[in-house]
Design an enzyme around this catalytic site. Structure first.
Site, PDB file in Angstrom:
ATOM      1  N   ASP A  82       9.788 -14.949  52.406  1.00  0.00           N
ATOM      2  CA  ASP A  82       8.952 -15.347  53.552  1.00  0.00           C
ATOM      3  C   ASP A  82       7.470 -15.191  53.242  1.00  0.00           C
ATOM      4  O   ASP A  82       6.646 -16.017  53.649  1.00  0.00           O
ATOM      5  CB  ASP A  82       9.308 -14.504  54.789  1.00  0.00           C
ATOM      6  CG  ASP A  82      10.648 -14.907  55.397  1.00  0.00           C
ATOM      7  OD1 ASP A  82      11.206 -15.937  54.983  1.00  0.00           O
ATOM      8  OD2 ASP A  82      11.141 -14.181  56.280  1.00  0.00           O
ATOM      9  N   HIS A  86      11.438 -13.954  34.763  1.00  0.00           N
ATOM     10  CA  HIS A  86      12.337 -12.860  34.384  1.00  0.00           C
ATOM     11  C   HIS A  86      12.345 -12.738  32.874  1.00  0.00           C
ATOM     12  O   HIS A  86      12.287 -13.753  32.166  1.00  0.00           O
ATOM     13  CB  HIS A  86      13.766 -13.137  34.879  1.00  0.00           C
ATOM     14  CG  HIS A  86      13.829 -13.317  36.351  1.00  0.00           C
ATOM     15  ND1 HIS A  86      13.791 -12.259  37.229  1.00  0.00           N
ATOM     16  CD2 HIS A  86      13.876 -14.439  37.115  1.00  0.00           C
ATOM     17  CE1 HIS A  86      13.819 -12.719  38.465  1.00  0.00           C
ATOM     18  NE2 HIS A  86      13.861 -14.045  38.425  1.00  0.00           N
ATOM     19  N   LEU A  87      12.443 -11.507  32.418  1.00  0.00           N
ATOM     20  CA  LEU A  87      12.590 -11.288  30.975  1.00  0.00           C
ATOM     21  C   LEU A  87      13.949 -11.808  30.505  1.00  0.00           C
ATOM     22  O   LEU A  87      14.052 -12.503  29.490  1.00  0.00           O
ATOM     23  CB  LEU A  87      12.493  -9.792  30.669  1.00  0.00           C
ATOM     24  CG  LEU A  87      11.136  -9.154  30.979  1.00  0.00           C
ATOM     25  CD1 LEU A  87      11.318  -7.789  31.612  1.00  0.00           C
ATOM     26  CD2 LEU A  87      10.296  -9.058  29.734  1.00  0.00           C
ATOM     27  N   ASN A 108       7.464 -11.349  38.808  1.00  0.00           N
ATOM     28  CA  ASN A 108       8.763 -10.836  38.383  1.00  0.00           C
ATOM     29  C   ASN A 108       9.201  -9.872  39.477  1.00  0.00           C
ATOM     30  O   ASN A 108       8.809  -8.703  39.486  1.00  0.00           O
ATOM     31  CB  ASN A 108       8.698 -10.138  37.018  1.00  0.00           C
ATOM     32  CG  ASN A 108      10.097  -9.750  36.533  1.00  0.00           C
ATOM     33  OD1 ASN A 108      11.066  -9.799  37.306  1.00  0.00           O
ATOM     34  ND2 ASN A 108      10.204  -9.372  35.270  1.00  0.00           N
ATOM     35  N   PRO A 122      10.440  -3.544  41.130  1.00  0.00           N
ATOM     36  CA  PRO A 122      10.993  -2.230  40.838  1.00  0.00           C
ATOM     37  C   PRO A 122      11.574  -2.084  39.437  1.00  0.00           C
ATOM     38  O   PRO A 122      12.203  -3.008  38.913  1.00  0.00           O
ATOM     39  CB  PRO A 122      12.095  -2.060  41.889  1.00  0.00           C
ATOM     40  CG  PRO A 122      12.392  -3.435  42.374  1.00  0.00           C
ATOM     41  CD  PRO A 122      11.108  -4.199  42.265  1.00  0.00           C
ATOM     42  N   ASN A 123      11.332  -0.929  38.882  1.00  0.00           N
ATOM     43  CA  ASN A 123      11.866  -0.494  37.586  1.00  0.00           C
ATOM     44  C   ASN A 123      11.196  -1.142  36.374  1.00  0.00           C
ATOM     45  O   ASN A 123      11.494  -0.781  35.243  1.00  0.00           O
ATOM     46  CB  ASN A 123      13.396  -0.690  37.514  1.00  0.00           C
ATOM     47  CG  ASN A 123      14.118   0.087  38.592  1.00  0.00           C
ATOM     48  OD1 ASN A 123      13.896   1.293  38.710  1.00  0.00           O
ATOM     49  ND2 ASN A 123      14.928  -0.571  39.397  1.00  0.00           N
ATOM     50  N   ARG A 146      13.931   1.184  29.244  1.00  0.00           N
ATOM     51  CA  ARG A 146      15.021   0.786  30.125  1.00  0.00           C
ATOM     52  C   ARG A 146      15.870  -0.298  29.463  1.00  0.00           C
ATOM     53  O   ARG A 146      15.383  -1.383  29.196  1.00  0.00           O
ATOM     54  CB  ARG A 146      14.388   0.223  31.400  1.00  0.00           C
ATOM     55  CG  ARG A 146      15.345  -0.434  32.343  1.00  0.00           C
ATOM     56  CD  ARG A 146      14.601  -1.246  33.394  1.00  0.00           C
ATOM     57  NE  ARG A 146      15.540  -1.811  34.319  1.00  0.00           N
ATOM     58  CZ  ARG A 146      15.300  -2.873  35.076  1.00  0.00           C
ATOM     59  NH1 ARG A 146      14.113  -3.474  35.027  1.00  0.00           N
ATOM     60  NH2 ARG A 146      16.217  -3.330  35.881  1.00  0.00           N
ATOM     61  N   ALA A 173      14.807  -6.657  40.840  1.00  0.00           N
ATOM     62  CA  ALA A 173      16.025  -6.678  41.666  1.00  0.00           C
ATOM     63  C   ALA A 173      15.782  -7.316  43.038  1.00  0.00           C
ATOM     64  O   ALA A 173      16.720  -7.863  43.647  1.00  0.00           O
ATOM     65  CB  ALA A 173      16.567  -5.259  41.826  1.00  0.00           C
ATOM     66  N   GLU A 176       8.131 -17.873  39.421  1.00  0.00           N
ATOM     67  CA  GLU A 176       9.126 -16.788  39.312  1.00  0.00           C
ATOM     68  C   GLU A 176       9.437 -16.566  37.835  1.00  0.00           C
ATOM     69  O   GLU A 176       9.720 -17.525  37.120  1.00  0.00           O
ATOM     70  CB  GLU A 176      10.404 -17.201  40.049  1.00  0.00           C
ATOM     71  CG  GLU A 176      11.537 -16.207  39.862  1.00  0.00           C
ATOM     72  CD  GLU A 176      12.847 -16.657  40.510  1.00  0.00           C
ATOM     73  OE1 GLU A 176      12.872 -17.723  41.168  1.00  0.00           O
ATOM     74  OE2 GLU A 176      13.848 -15.940  40.324  1.00  0.00           O
ATOM     75  N   ARG A 234      23.858 -13.581  33.214  1.00  0.00           N
ATOM     76  CA  ARG A 234      24.223 -12.169  33.392  1.00  0.00           C
ATOM     77  C   ARG A 234      25.251 -12.030  34.524  1.00  0.00           C
ATOM     78  O   ARG A 234      25.931 -12.978  34.862  1.00  0.00           O
ATOM     79  CB  ARG A 234      22.955 -11.347  33.627  1.00  0.00           C
ATOM     80  CG  ARG A 234      21.998 -11.397  32.432  1.00  0.00           C
ATOM     81  CD  ARG A 234      20.782 -10.520  32.639  1.00  0.00           C
ATOM     82  NE  ARG A 234      21.182  -9.124  32.805  1.00  0.00           N
ATOM     83  CZ  ARG A 234      20.358  -8.176  33.287  1.00  0.00           C
ATOM     84  NH1 ARG A 234      19.129  -8.498  33.642  1.00  0.00           N
ATOM     85  NH2 ARG A 234      20.778  -6.934  33.410  1.00  0.00           N
ATOM     86  N   TYR A 243      16.096  -5.807  27.911  1.00  0.00           N
ATOM     87  CA  TYR A 243      14.701  -6.062  28.286  1.00  0.00           C
ATOM     88  C   TYR A 243      13.689  -5.883  27.145  1.00  0.00           C
ATOM     89  O   TYR A 243      12.506  -6.141  27.335  1.00  0.00           O
ATOM     90  CB  TYR A 243      14.312  -5.143  29.457  1.00  0.00           C
ATOM     91  CG  TYR A 243      15.155  -5.389  30.694  1.00  0.00           C
ATOM     92  CD1 TYR A 243      15.119  -6.617  31.349  1.00  0.00           C
ATOM     93  CD2 TYR A 243      16.007  -4.407  31.202  1.00  0.00           C
ATOM     94  CE1 TYR A 243      15.891  -6.859  32.468  1.00  0.00           C
ATOM     95  CE2 TYR A 243      16.785  -4.634  32.333  1.00  0.00           C
ATOM     96  CZ  TYR A 243      16.727  -5.859  32.954  1.00  0.00           C
ATOM     97  OH  TYR A 243      17.491  -6.097  34.072  1.00  0.00           O
ATOM     98  N   ARG A 261      23.250 -11.452  39.848  1.00  0.00           N
ATOM     99  CA  ARG A 261      21.899 -11.861  39.447  1.00  0.00           C
ATOM    100  C   ARG A 261      21.717 -13.374  39.417  1.00  0.00           C
ATOM    101  O   ARG A 261      20.635 -13.882  39.178  1.00  0.00           O
ATOM    102  CB  ARG A 261      21.565 -11.286  38.066  1.00  0.00           C
ATOM    103  CG  ARG A 261      21.550  -9.795  38.035  1.00  0.00           C
ATOM    104  CD  ARG A 261      21.182  -9.246  36.671  1.00  0.00           C
ATOM    105  NE  ARG A 261      21.675  -7.894  36.532  1.00  0.00           N
ATOM    106  CZ  ARG A 261      21.051  -6.799  37.001  1.00  0.00           C
ATOM    107  NH1 ARG A 261      19.888  -6.906  37.599  1.00  0.00           N
ATOM    108  NH2 ARG A 261      21.588  -5.606  36.857  1.00  0.00           N
TER     109      ARG A 261
HETATM  110  C1  DQA Z   1      14.693  -8.991  35.843  1.00  0.00           C
HETATM  111  C2  DQA Z   1      16.118  -9.428  36.167  1.00  0.00           C
HETATM  112  C3  DQA Z   1      16.621  -8.759  37.436  1.00  0.00           C
HETATM  113  O1  DQA Z   1      17.957  -9.146  37.700  1.00  0.00           O
HETATM  114  C4  DQA Z   1      16.595  -7.248  37.284  1.00  0.00           C
HETATM  115  O2  DQA Z   1      16.970  -6.628  38.491  1.00  0.00           O
HETATM  116  C5  DQA Z   1      15.289  -6.734  36.790  1.00  0.00           C
HETATM  117  C6  DQA Z   1      14.552  -7.480  35.781  1.00  0.00           C
HETATM  118  C7  DQA Z   1      14.202  -9.549  34.486  1.00  0.00           C
HETATM  119  O3  DQA Z   1      12.991  -9.556  34.248  1.00  0.00           O
HETATM  120  O4  DQA Z   1      15.015  -9.949  33.641  1.00  0.00           O
HETATM  121  O5  DQA Z   1      14.879  -5.633  37.145  1.00  0.00           O
HETATM  122  O6  DQA Z   1      13.821  -9.509  36.844  1.00  0.00           O
END
Ligand code: DQA
Length: 144
Positions: A86, A99-100, A73, A9-10, A17, A76, A97, A106, A22, A110
């Site tokens: 699962d 993350h940017l 990625n 999401p997002n 954003r 959230a 896994e 943070r 990011y 998180r």
């Molecule tokens: C994220 C880190 C997460 O905590 C956050 O909710 C995101 C982006 C990252 O790529 O840094 O939406 O996954």
């Protein structure tokens, strides 16, 4: 080799954003870069984004037998989703896994990743380069 990149999401808002966290690169730009690097390496990729937890779960389930590695990625959902955890456990496709941002540096909410324990490894904090490093990890570390 086929690699599945999934974005939660997002992440469709990347570029506009919170650019101080990011960056200014859009998800489309990242996809183009990953695609170019994958083509040079002779691998194919699927690159998808969803704001819906269930859709991500379905895509992970469908990855079995089709993709050698998943790069995820989960955004959230990383911090909340037992369903994603699962699904990763169930399909047994090695999952990286990513993350940017450096989630450990943070806010406390998180710091905990519900998916980390069932993933192959984690790459976090390198901005858009987290995606390119994940591609390299998938290429170099793919278990036989
Ligand atoms: C994220 C880190 C997460 O905590 C956050 O909710 C995101 C982006 C990252 O790529 O840094 O939406 O996954």
């Amino acid at each position: 080799m086929n690699i599945l990149f999934l974005n939660g999401p997002n992440l469709n808002l990347l570029g506009q954003r919170q650019p101080e966290i990011y960056g200014r690169t859009t998800l489309g730009d990242i996809e183009a870069q990953v695609r170019e690097q994958a083509t040079k390496a002779g691998v194919t990729i699927d690159f998808r984004q969803s704001n819906h937890e269930g859709e991500l779960v379905t895509w992970i389930q469908q990855a079995r037998g089709k993709f050698a590695v998943i790069v995820l990625n989960a955004a959230a959902y990383t911090h909340t989703s037992v369903a994603l955890r699962d699904a990763i456990s169930a399909v047994e496709v090695p999952t990286i896994e990513i993350h940017l941002s450096n989630i450990h540096a943070r806010e406390e909410i998180r710091h905990r990743s519900l998916i980390a324990a069932v993933c192959w490894g984690q790459i976090a904090g390198f901005g858009e380069k987290s995606y390119y490093l994940a591609l390299q990890a998938a290429l170099q570390l793919k278990p036989s």
